[in-house]
Design a protein around this motif. Structure first.
Motif, mmCIF file in Angstrom:
data_model
loop_
_atom_site.group_PDB
_atom_site.id
_atom_site.type_symbol
_atom_site.label_atom_id
_atom_site.label_comp_id
_atom_site.label_asym_id
_atom_site.label_seq_id
_atom_site.Cartn_x
_atom_site.Cartn_y
_atom_site.Cartn_z
ATOM 1 N N LYS A 40 -2.158 7.884 7.577
ATOM 2 C CA LYS A 40 -2.886 6.623 7.656
ATOM 3 C C LYS A 40 -4.215 6.765 8.394
ATOM 4 O O LYS A 40 -4.910 5.777 8.626
ATOM 5 C CB LYS A 40 -2.024 5.556 8.353
ATOM 6 C CG LYS A 40 -0.741 5.230 7.583
ATOM 7 C CD LYS A 40 0.044 4.118 8.236
ATOM 8 C CE LYS A 40 1.307 3.808 7.430
ATOM 9 N NZ LYS A 40 2.088 2.699 8.016
ATOM 10 N N VAL A 88 -6.702 5.124 -7.614
ATOM 11 C CA VAL A 88 -6.429 4.545 -6.298
ATOM 12 C C VAL A 88 -7.258 5.241 -5.217
ATOM 13 O O VAL A 88 -7.288 6.469 -5.147
ATOM 14 C CB VAL A 88 -4.927 4.674 -5.955
ATOM 15 C CG1 VAL A 88 -4.636 4.148 -4.563
ATOM 16 C CG2 VAL A 88 -4.089 3.929 -6.996
ATOM 17 N N SER A 89 -7.932 4.449 -4.396
ATOM 18 C CA SER A 89 -8.681 4.960 -3.249
ATOM 19 C C SER A 89 -8.217 4.220 -1.998
ATOM 20 O O SER A 89 -8.233 2.996 -1.962
ATOM 21 C CB SER A 89 -10.189 4.757 -3.451
ATOM 22 O OG SER A 89 -10.908 5.070 -2.269
ATOM 23 N N ILE A 90 -7.796 4.984 -0.989
ATOM 24 C CA ILE A 90 -7.315 4.387 0.255
ATOM 25 C C ILE A 90 -8.123 4.930 1.426
ATOM 26 O O ILE A 90 -8.314 6.147 1.550
ATOM 27 C CB ILE A 90 -5.814 4.685 0.461
ATOM 28 C CG1 ILE A 90 -4.987 4.083 -0.688
ATOM 29 C CG2 ILE A 90 -5.330 4.139 1.803
ATOM 30 C CD1 ILE A 90 -3.517 4.411 -0.634
ATOM 31 N N GLU A 121 -5.141 -0.042 6.613
ATOM 32 C CA GLU A 121 -5.707 0.634 5.450
ATOM 33 C C GLU A 121 -6.231 -0.363 4.415
ATOM 34 O O GLU A 121 -5.709 -1.460 4.271
ATOM 35 C CB GLU A 121 -4.657 1.528 4.811
ATOM 36 C CG GLU A 121 -4.284 2.724 5.682
ATOM 37 C CD GLU A 121 -3.234 3.598 5.035
ATOM 38 O OE1 GLU A 121 -3.535 4.759 4.730
ATOM 39 O OE2 GLU A 121 -2.108 3.104 4.831
ATOM 40 N N LYS A 122 -7.258 0.064 3.714
ATOM 41 C CA LYS A 122 -7.756 -0.697 2.570
ATOM 42 C C LYS A 122 -7.532 0.134 1.316
ATOM 43 O O LYS A 122 -7.834 1.333 1.288
ATOM 44 C CB LYS A 122 -9.238 -1.030 2.704
ATOM 45 C CG LYS A 122 -9.799 -1.649 1.413
ATOM 46 C CD LYS A 122 -11.219 -2.152 1.535
ATOM 47 C CE LYS A 122 -11.675 -2.718 0.191
ATOM 48 N NZ LYS A 122 -12.996 -3.331 0.239
ATOM 49 N N CYS A 123 -7.030 -0.499 0.286
ATOM 50 C CA CYS A 123 -6.771 0.174 -0.985
ATOM 51 C C CYS A 123 -7.580 -0.508 -2.090
ATOM 52 O O CYS A 123 -7.558 -1.733 -2.211
ATOM 53 C CB CYS A 123 -5.277 0.110 -1.321
ATOM 54 S SG CYS A 123 -4.853 0.810 -2.930
ATOM 55 N N ASP A 155 -7.098 9.796 -2.217
ATOM 56 C CA ASP A 155 -7.386 9.368 -3.589
ATOM 57 C C ASP A 155 -6.276 9.846 -4.511
ATOM 58 O O ASP A 155 -5.783 10.977 -4.377
ATOM 59 C CB ASP A 155 -8.728 9.940 -4.072
ATOM 60 C CG ASP A 155 -9.913 9.395 -3.294
ATOM 61 O OD1 ASP A 155 -9.995 8.173 -3.146
ATOM 62 O OD2 ASP A 155 -10.734 10.202 -2.835
ATOM 63 N N SER A 157 1.061 6.967 -6.660
ATOM 64 C CA SER A 157 -0.094 7.845 -6.836
ATOM 65 C C SER A 157 0.127 9.240 -6.282
ATOM 66 O O SER A 157 -0.791 10.051 -6.252
ATOM 67 C CB SER A 157 -1.319 7.223 -6.152
ATOM 68 O OG SER A 157 -1.537 5.907 -6.610
ATOM 69 N N ILE A 161 -8.029 -0.320 -6.224
ATOM 70 C CA ILE A 161 -7.490 0.195 -7.479
ATOM 71 C C ILE A 161 -8.512 -0.057 -8.577
ATOM 72 O O ILE A 161 -8.847 -1.205 -8.873
ATOM 73 C CB ILE A 161 -6.163 -0.503 -7.848
ATOM 74 C CG1 ILE A 161 -5.166 -0.410 -6.696
ATOM 75 C CG2 ILE A 161 -5.571 0.100 -9.114
ATOM 76 C CD1 ILE A 161 -3.931 -1.280 -6.879
ATOM 77 N N LYS A 190 0.948 4.308 -2.717
ATOM 78 C CA LYS A 190 0.861 5.720 -2.347
ATOM 79 C C LYS A 190 1.943 6.530 -3.067
ATOM 80 O O LYS A 190 1.689 7.637 -3.556
ATOM 81 C CB LYS A 190 1.012 5.889 -0.836
ATOM 82 C CG LYS A 190 -0.203 5.502 -0.016
ATOM 83 C CD LYS A 190 0.046 5.766 1.458
ATOM 84 C CE LYS A 190 -1.151 5.428 2.309
ATOM 85 N NZ LYS A 190 -0.912 5.683 3.753
ATOM 86 N N ILE A 201 0.837 -1.203 0.000
ATOM 87 C CA ILE A 201 0.000 0.000 0.000
ATOM 88 C C ILE A 201 0.873 1.256 0.000
ATOM 89 O O ILE A 201 0.567 2.240 -0.676
ATOM 90 C CB ILE A 201 -0.965 -0.020 1.202
ATOM 91 C CG1 ILE A 201 -2.004 -1.133 1.021
ATOM 92 C CG2 ILE A 201 -1.663 1.328 1.363
ATOM 93 C CD1 ILE A 201 -2.951 -1.306 2.183
#
Length: 378
Positions: free
Chosen positions: A91, A112-114, A121-123, A96, A84, A125, A81, A77
């Motif tokens: 965290k 990408v959305s985190i 964290e959840k990512c 985004d 992106s 794509i 980051k 992750i």
């Protein structure tokens, strides 16, 4: 500087020194390659209590690719980051971003959305292929009758065209396919999006940024001063945007947008529920298309299951229903007496619903009854 991924010798290679020997890069290469070959739409990287789960969405269905060690997942992750251009140390808050890639001559965009979750964290794509050949109205699965009706509506200089349905029903792809079809040098086409999904040459695309006061309604007011012929609004989210979109359609602009509603008829109820005057809706609205995406039976194994498909399905196509706002429909809207009479009128005019079009696809061996019931019987 934005970093790019390039596909070469069956690996994605990041164009930056000191990355090549990292295990984390090999993992990322493996995931991106797998996602490309399997026609994945979304990659989910999810922090669990003791590990990190990686899942992929194919034809609307999620499946587990693998579970990896927690520490490796955190580094993965972090790498995303960096690619992106996000804050690697943040965290606690959602972030985004996006990065680019290429497979042979095909450009790829990765959105990408985190977000922070209980165990980390959840990512997610989102994979966006900038292949204009995929944005073709003739290849989306619409019936010939509805396709011709849609072509007739987008061939006019003004009017509001609404594409409706739940999240993941293909609305955005339909709108981009319309824009791709209309993209000629004699038209000034402007889009207002959140986020910009596909980057199209010759189109003026504007990113929604509410945090600085640049929301849909504010941008739309400004865009109307830019001499537009066609305006695409990513989504109607509030009353003000709906009113401005309808007003723009009345002043010589073709306006395309989406709305989250159950079906075509309930869309009219939704607009009236916004408190918009019926005469504005009746005058500005041109066409409503409600749609869903249905998984297609694999042609190689006829649905049994093989190496070419996922559980007997391979790919998806749209099923749709269309209402053209003619004088009779306008009179129903102006009377504002509910939609029951409108439903009776449409039935008398041999209106073909989502379910009707879906049943024809079943008859043609394209999909199954279970798939139709799952997606259309809401």
């Amino acid at each position: 500087m934005e970093k790019n991924l390039y596909f070469k010798r069956e690996v994605f290679i990041i164009q930056e020194k000191n990355f090549y020997k990292e295990i984390i890069l090999e993992l990322l290469n493996e995931i991106l390659l797998k996602s490309y070959l399997d026609k994945v739409s979304d990659i989910h990287i999810e922090s669990q209590e003791n590990n990190v789960r990686i899942r992929m969405r194919v034809d609307g269905t999620l499946y587990i690719l693998k579970n990896i060690e927690k520490d490796l997942g955190i580094k993965l992750i972090s790498k995303l980051k960096i690619l992106s251009e996000l804050d690697i140390g943040e965290k606690r808050l959602p972030q985004d971003g996006r990065f680019k890639g290429m497979y042979l001559d095909e450009k790829l965009d990765y959105r990408v959305s985190i977000v922070p979750t209980l165990f980390g964290e959840k990512c997610v794509i989102r994979i966006l292929k900038n292949n204009l050949l995929d944005l073709d109205l003739n290849k989306l699965g619409f019936s010939k009758l509805n396709l011709n009706t849609l072509y007739g509506a987008i061939g006019k200089k003004s009017g509001l065209i609404l594409c409706v349905g739940p999240t993941g029903s293909g609305k955005t792809t339909t709108l981009y396919s319309i824009i791709n079809y209309l993209n000629k040098e004699n038209l000034n086409i402007v889009t207002i999006e959140d986020p910009i999904e596909y980057q199209l040459n010759g189109i003026n695309q504007i990113q929604y940024k509410k945090e600085i006061g640049l929301d849909f309604s504010e941008i739309l007011k400004r865009v109307l001063r830019q001499d537009p012929d066609v305006i695409l609004i990513g989504e109607i989210r509030d009353i003000e945007t709906a009113k401005i979109a309808l007003t723009a359609s009345l002043t010589g602009h073709l306006v395309l947008t989406t709305l989250h509603t159950r079906d075509s008829i309930s869309t009219i109820e939704r607009l009236l529920g916004f408190g918009i005057e019926p005469y504005i809706i009746a005058s500005g609205l041109s066409l409503i298309q409600s749609q869903r995406l249905l998984r297609k039976i694999c042609i190689s194994c006829k649905g049994i299951g093989c190496s070419e498909c996922l559980n007997g399905f391979n790919g998806r196509e749209a099923v749709e229903e269309v209402i053209v706002i003619n004088d009779k429909i306008r009179s129903f809207i102006l009377e504002n007496k509910g939609t029951e009479k409108m439903k009776e009128y449409l039935i008398s005019q041999n209106f073909i619903s989502l379910i009707d079009n879906g049943k024809q696809k079943i008859k043609n061996g394209i999909t199954t009854e279970e798939e139709l019931n799952k997606e259309c019987l809401l």
